[in-house]
Design a protein around this motif. Structure first.
Motif, PDB file in Angstrom:
ATOM      1  N   ASN A   1      64.878 -70.442  53.366  1.00  0.00           N
ATOM      2  CA  ASN A   1      64.451 -69.063  53.597  1.00  0.00           C
ATOM      3  C   ASN A   1      65.184 -68.065  52.702  1.00  0.00           C
ATOM      4  OD1 ASN A   1      62.592 -69.733  55.652  1.00  0.00           O
ATOM      5  ND2 ASN A   1      64.239 -69.848  57.158  1.00  0.00           N
ATOM      6  N   LEU A   2      66.032 -68.577  51.804  1.00  0.00           N
ATOM      7  CA  LEU A   2      66.747 -67.710  50.875  1.00  0.00           C
ATOM      8  C   LEU A   2      66.005 -67.685  49.538  1.00  0.00           C
ATOM      9  CD1 LEU A   2      70.438 -68.855  51.495  1.00  0.00           C
ATOM     10  CD2 LEU A   2      69.300 -66.840  52.441  1.00  0.00           C
ATOM     11  N   SER A   3      66.142 -66.587  48.816  1.00  0.00           N
ATOM     12  CA  SER A   3      65.524 -66.497  47.500  1.00  0.00           C
ATOM     13  C   SER A   3      66.366 -67.255  46.475  1.00  0.00           C
ATOM     14  CB  SER A   3      65.419 -65.032  47.066  1.00  0.00           C
ATOM     15  OG  SER A   3      66.711 -64.491  46.811  1.00  0.00           O
ATOM     16  N   ARG A   4      65.735 -67.597  45.374  1.00  0.00           N
ATOM     17  CA  ARG A   4      66.464 -68.272  44.292  1.00  0.00           C
ATOM     18  C   ARG A   4      67.626 -67.408  43.817  1.00  0.00           C
ATOM     19  NH1 ARG A   4      64.339 -71.526  38.983  1.00  0.00           N
ATOM     20  NH2 ARG A   4      66.129 -71.116  37.647  1.00  0.00           N
ATOM     21  N   GLU A   5      67.405 -66.111  43.709  1.00  0.00           N
ATOM     22  CA  GLU A   5      68.476 -65.210  43.252  1.00  0.00           C
ATOM     23  C   GLU A   5      69.662 -65.237  44.205  1.00  0.00           C
ATOM     24  OE1 GLU A   5      69.185 -60.532  41.960  1.00  0.00           O
ATOM     25  OE2 GLU A   5      67.265 -61.168  42.813  1.00  0.00           O
ATOM     26  N   GLN A   6      69.411 -65.202  45.520  1.00  0.00           N
ATOM     27  CA  GLN A   6      70.493 -65.254  46.493  1.00  0.00           C
ATOM     28  C   GLN A   6      71.303 -66.538  46.353  1.00  0.00           C
ATOM     29  OE1 GLN A   6      67.876 -64.580  49.978  1.00  0.00           O
ATOM     30  NE2 GLN A   6      69.324 -62.979  50.599  1.00  0.00           N
ATOM     31  N   ILE A   7      70.598 -67.654  46.171  1.00  0.00           N
ATOM     32  CA  ILE A   7      71.269 -68.951  46.107  1.00  0.00           C
ATOM     33  C   ILE A   7      72.074 -69.107  44.826  1.00  0.00           C
ATOM     34  CG2 ILE A   7      70.871 -71.448  45.970  1.00  0.00           C
ATOM     35  CD1 ILE A   7      68.396 -70.986  47.753  1.00  0.00           C
ATOM     36  N   THR A   8      71.518 -68.694  43.706  1.00  0.00           N
ATOM     37  CA  THR A   8      72.188 -68.924  42.426  1.00  0.00           C
ATOM     38  C   THR A   8      73.288 -67.918  42.130  1.00  0.00           C
ATOM     39  OG1 THR A   8      70.477 -67.643  41.271  1.00  0.00           O
ATOM     40  CG2 THR A   8      70.166 -70.032  41.411  1.00  0.00           C
ATOM     41  N   GLN A   9      73.181 -66.710  42.670  1.00  0.00           N
ATOM     42  CA  GLN A   9      74.192 -65.688  42.378  1.00  0.00           C
ATOM     43  C   GLN A   9      75.420 -65.803  43.260  1.00  0.00           C
ATOM     44  OE1 GLN A   9      74.095 -63.700  39.663  1.00  0.00           O
ATOM     45  NE2 GLN A   9      72.261 -64.902  39.206  1.00  0.00           N
ATOM     46  N   SER A  10      75.235 -65.952  44.569  1.00  0.00           N
ATOM     47  CA  SER A  10      76.371 -66.129  45.474  1.00  0.00           C
ATOM     48  C   SER A  10      75.876 -66.730  46.781  1.00  0.00           C
ATOM     49  CB  SER A  10      77.089 -64.801  45.734  1.00  0.00           C
ATOM     50  OG  SER A  10      78.256 -65.031  46.525  1.00  0.00           O
ATOM     51  N   LEU A  11      75.880 -68.048  46.836  1.00  0.00           N
ATOM     52  CA  LEU A  11      75.390 -68.768  48.008  1.00  0.00           C
ATOM     53  C   LEU A  11      76.200 -68.414  49.255  1.00  0.00           C
ATOM     54  CD1 LEU A  11      73.649 -70.952  49.375  1.00  0.00           C
ATOM     55  CD2 LEU A  11      75.305 -72.645  48.552  1.00  0.00           C
ATOM     56  N   TYR A  12      77.522 -68.327  49.121  1.00  0.00           N
ATOM     57  CA  TYR A  12      78.373 -68.035  50.282  1.00  0.00           C
ATOM     58  C   TYR A  12      78.008 -66.690  50.908  1.00  0.00           C
ATOM     59  CZ  TYR A  12      81.516 -71.872  48.910  1.00  0.00           C
ATOM     60  OH  TYR A  12      82.058 -73.095  48.608  1.00  0.00           O
ATOM     61  N   HIS A  13      77.850 -65.671  50.077  1.00  0.00           N
ATOM     62  CA  HIS A  13      77.501 -64.355  50.597  1.00  0.00           C
ATOM     63  C   HIS A  13      76.149 -64.385  51.298  1.00  0.00           C
ATOM     64  CE1 HIS A  13      80.320 -62.064  47.604  1.00  0.00           C
ATOM     65  NE2 HIS A  13      80.977 -62.785  48.494  1.00  0.00           N
TER      66      HIS A  13
END
Length: 233
Positions: free
Chosen positions: A151-163
């Motif tokens: 349910n996360l976007s590619r940008e969210q996952i690749t930029q800062s997964l922890y956040h």
């Protein structure tokens, strides 16, 4: 018939054979061309399987000599699960990531074991170059269970997964980390802009959520002259 790529099937079989004692610690395994003939695959496919085992620390290469079964190394505990982004920001540097590959797949045996996955559970595997002030610091292969991040976007996952996970209300727990030294392969050297054979620090990490569930398996190679680890006791 297995839905895994051929090189992953070979990876899994060789790893299993090592665990069963077919080859002992410090023993040289057969040359890639001989293994390719044995498994009836191309040299390129066999090289990909062997390289994956090298990146996981199961095998290691000696230039001009061959590929050997790795011995267990001394493990030193490092606390915390601080993200690369936070580390760079704390040092006043601008973090960035360049995605090399990003795709869904079935897990290798190592990924399945480290993430405690059931059969046929998909994973997201991504390769990234992590940069600080536009300078490559490390090459990173990250594997996460797909059900956790779908349910996360590619940008969210690749930029800062922890956040991204924390914003969803998931709390991070501890991490298990193993650090060792190795030489940069031709591929990694090119990605990190160093000479082939340059010293790199390899970090293998399994990160947990607060409830103890593994959510991330990472294999990272840091440029030795650009990064260092330190321990707090």
């Amino acid at each position: 018939m297995s839905g895994l790529p051929i090189y992953v099937q070979i990876h899994n079989q060789i790893k299993q054979e090592i665990a069963q004692g077919k080859w002992q610690v410090g023993q040289r395994i057969p040359a890639e061309r001989l293994l390719a003939d044995e498994f009836q695959v191309s040299r390129m496919t066999m090289r990909q399987a062997i390289q994956t085992l090298v990146e996981e620390g199961i095998l290691y290469r000696k230039v001009g000599s061959g590929t050997y079964v790795a011995s267990q190394k001394v493990q030193e505990r490092m606390s915390g699960t601080t993200s690369f982004t936070d580390i760079m920001l704390a040092q006043g540097k601008k973090p960035a990531s360049h995605v090399v590959s990003y795709h869904l797949a079935l897990p290798t045996l190592s990924e399945k074991e480290n993430l405690k996955l059931d059969d046929n559970m998909e994973i997201l595997r991504m390769e990234r170059i992590r940069l600080a002030d536009k300078i490559p610091i490390c090459f990173e292969i990250t594997t996460v269970p797909w059900f956790l991040v779908k349910n996360l976007s590619r940008e969210q996952i690749t930029q800062s997964l922890y956040h991204a996970l924390e914003q969803r209300g998931l709390k991070l727990g501890h991490a298990q980390q193993v650090v060792s030294a190795m030489s940069a392969s031709e591929k990694v050297a090119e990605l990190l802009r160093v000479k082939r054979g340059a010293a790199v620090l390899r970090l293998r990490q399994v990160t947990m959520l607060a409830d103890g569930q593994p959510f991330e398996y990472v294999r990272t190679q840091y440029v030795g002259e650009r990064f260092e680890f330190y321990l707090e006791r």
